[in-house]
Design a protein around this motif. Structure first.
Motif, PDB file in Angstrom:
ATOM      1  N   ALA A   1      11.378  -6.191  12.026  1.00 37.47           N
ATOM      2  CA  ALA A   1      11.391  -4.795  11.573  1.00 37.47           C
ATOM      3  C   ALA A   1      11.305  -4.722  10.051  1.00 37.47           C
ATOM      4  O   ALA A   1      10.574  -3.890   9.501  1.00 37.47           O
ATOM      5  CB  ALA A   1      12.655  -4.093  12.071  1.00 37.47           C
ATOM      6  N   GLN A   2      12.034  -5.602   9.390  1.00 39.91           N
ATOM      7  CA  GLN A   2      11.992  -5.600   7.920  1.00 39.91           C
ATOM      8  C   GLN A   2      10.609  -5.999   7.414  1.00 39.91           C
ATOM      9  O   GLN A   2      10.107  -5.436   6.442  1.00 39.91           O
ATOM     10  CB  GLN A   2      13.065  -6.540   7.373  1.00 39.91           C
ATOM     11  N   ALA A   3       9.986  -6.975   8.091  1.00 40.66           N
ATOM     12  CA  ALA A   3       8.648  -7.394   7.684  1.00 40.66           C
ATOM     13  C   ALA A   3       7.648  -6.257   7.886  1.00 40.66           C
ATOM     14  O   ALA A   3       6.792  -6.006   7.031  1.00 40.66           O
ATOM     15  CB  ALA A   3       8.222  -8.628   8.472  1.00 40.66           C
ATOM     16  N   ALA A   4       7.765  -5.553   9.019  1.00 36.91           N
ATOM     17  CA  ALA A   4       6.867  -4.432   9.280  1.00 36.91           C
ATOM     18  C   ALA A   4       7.085  -3.323   8.259  1.00 36.91           C
ATOM     19  O   ALA A   4       6.125  -2.709   7.769  1.00 36.91           O
ATOM     20  CB  ALA A   4       7.095  -3.906  10.698  1.00 36.91           C
ATOM     21  N   GLU A   5       8.341  -3.064   7.934  1.00 35.84           N
ATOM     22  CA  GLU A   5       8.659  -2.032   6.942  1.00 35.84           C
ATOM     23  C   GLU A   5       8.091  -2.409   5.575  1.00 35.84           C
ATOM     24  O   GLU A   5       7.524  -1.570   4.877  1.00 35.84           O
ATOM     25  CB  GLU A   5      10.173  -1.865   6.859  1.00 35.84           C
ATOM     26  N   ALA A   6       8.233  -3.680   5.216  1.00 36.01           N
ATOM     27  CA  ALA A   6       7.704  -4.134   3.924  1.00 36.01           C
ATOM     28  C   ALA A   6       6.181  -4.013   3.903  1.00 36.01           C
ATOM     29  O   ALA A   6       5.601  -3.592   2.895  1.00 36.01           O
ATOM     30  CB  ALA A   6       8.129  -5.575   3.659  1.00 36.01           C
ATOM     31  N   ALA A   7       5.530  -4.359   5.015  1.00 38.38           N
ATOM     32  CA  ALA A   7       4.071  -4.250   5.081  1.00 38.38           C
ATOM     33  C   ALA A   7       3.639  -2.786   4.987  1.00 38.38           C
ATOM     34  O   ALA A   7       2.656  -2.465   4.302  1.00 38.38           O
ATOM     35  CB  ALA A   7       3.560  -4.878   6.378  1.00 38.38           C
ATOM     36  N   ALA A   8       4.380  -1.910   5.653  1.00 41.43           N
ATOM     37  CA  ALA A   8       4.053  -0.478   5.589  1.00 41.43           C
ATOM     38  C   ALA A   8       4.237   0.056   4.174  1.00 41.43           C
ATOM     39  O   ALA A   8       3.408   0.838   3.679  1.00 41.43           O
ATOM     40  CB  ALA A   8       4.926   0.296   6.571  1.00 41.43           C
ATOM     41  N   ARG A   9       5.329  -0.381   3.524  1.00 40.39           N
ATOM     42  CA  ARG A   9       5.565   0.049   2.137  1.00 40.39           C
ATOM     43  C   ARG A   9       4.435  -0.432   1.236  1.00 40.39           C
ATOM     44  O   ARG A   9       3.934   0.324   0.389  1.00 40.39           O
ATOM     45  CB  ARG A   9       6.890  -0.530   1.647  1.00 40.39           C
ATOM     46  N   GLU A  10       4.038  -1.689   1.422  1.00 41.85           N
ATOM     47  CA  GLU A  10       2.978  -2.249   0.595  1.00 41.85           C
ATOM     48  C   GLU A  10       1.662  -1.506   0.827  1.00 41.85           C
ATOM     49  O   GLU A  10       0.931  -1.209  -0.124  1.00 41.85           O
ATOM     50  CB  GLU A  10       2.813  -3.737   0.915  1.00 41.85           C
ATOM     51  N   ALA A  11       1.361  -1.188   2.090  1.00 40.79           N
ATOM     52  CA  ALA A  11       0.139  -0.449   2.406  1.00 40.79           C
ATOM     53  C   ALA A  11       0.178   0.945   1.779  1.00 40.79           C
ATOM     54  O   ALA A  11      -0.833   1.427   1.248  1.00 40.79           O
ATOM     55  CB  ALA A  11      -0.041  -0.347   3.918  1.00 40.79           C
ATOM     56  N   ALA A  12       1.338   1.586   1.832  1.00 48.08           N
ATOM     57  CA  ALA A  12       1.469   2.915   1.233  1.00 48.08           C
ATOM     58  C   ALA A  12       1.279   2.843  -0.279  1.00 48.08           C
ATOM     59  O   ALA A  12       0.591   3.690  -0.871  1.00 48.08           O
ATOM     60  CB  ALA A  12       2.839   3.512   1.573  1.00 48.08           C
ATOM     61  N   LEU A  13       1.880   1.829  -0.907  1.00 43.57           N
ATOM     62  CA  LEU A  13       1.714   1.679  -2.356  1.00 43.57           C
ATOM     63  C   LEU A  13       0.254   1.423  -2.714  1.00 43.57           C
ATOM     64  O   LEU A  13      -0.259   1.967  -3.700  1.00 43.57           O
ATOM     65  CB  LEU A  13       2.595   0.533  -2.862  1.00 43.57           C
ATOM     66  N   LYS A  14      -0.420   0.604  -1.896  1.00 41.92           N
ATOM     67  CA  LYS A  14      -1.829   0.304  -2.155  1.00 41.92           C
ATOM     68  C   LYS A  14      -2.661   1.577  -2.007  1.00 41.92           C
ATOM     69  O   LYS A  14      -3.550   1.834  -2.833  1.00 41.92           O
ATOM     70  CB  LYS A  14      -2.310  -0.773  -1.182  1.00 41.92           C
ATOM     71  N   ALA A  15      -2.378   2.382  -0.971  1.00 41.00           N
ATOM     72  CA  ALA A  15      -3.113   3.630  -0.764  1.00 41.00           C
ATOM     73  C   ALA A  15      -2.876   4.587  -1.927  1.00 41.00           C
ATOM     74  O   ALA A  15      -3.818   5.243  -2.410  1.00 41.00           O
ATOM     75  CB  ALA A  15      -2.692   4.272   0.558  1.00 41.00           C
TER      76      ALA A  15
END
Length: 122
Positions: free
Chosen positions: A66-80
């Motif tokens: 869950a933490q890895a998925a959350e971190a990936a989502a955060r990173e994707a949002a920051l990239k967007a």
């Protein structure tokens, strides 16, 4: 002295009876039953501990996922967000370049008109 010897013999006799009672088949069977119960109890305790550790391991793995998925989502949002800012910046630069070109064209047109008036006026 005879009383002491009698007491000693009585003590030895009692010890011999206790030893033979302890070595009797019924006593041996009771000891084995107690030992079997103790072993079974230890097995149950070990199974509970193993189940608890397995549950904790599953929960830790789920939490890590869950933490890895959350971190990936955060990173994707920051990239967007960064890409959106970059696109907005590029759009603004292009708009400013167009406005500057329009101002330059208007200035050139005014200059050409002024020159034309001067030539005409001669």
């Amino acid at each position: 002295m005879a009383a002491a010897a009698e007491a000693k013999n009585a003590l030895l006799e009692r010890a011999a009876r206790a030893r033979s009672a302890a070595e009797s088949p019924a006593a041996v069977e009771r000891r084995m039953a107690r030992e079997a119960a103790r072993v079974a109890r230890e097995v149950r305790i070990a199974e509970r501990v193993a189940a608890k550790l397995a549950l904790e391991a599953r929960q830790a793995a789920a939490l890590a996922a869950a933490q890895a998925a959350e971190a990936a989502a955060r990173e994707a949002a920051l990239k967007a967000e960064q890409e959106a800012r970059d696109a907005e910046f590029a759009e603004r630069v292009a708009r400013e370049a167009i406005e500057e070109a329009e101002r330059q064209a208007a200035r050139d047109a005014r200059y050409a008109a002024r020159k034309a008036r001067k030539r005409k006026g001669r």
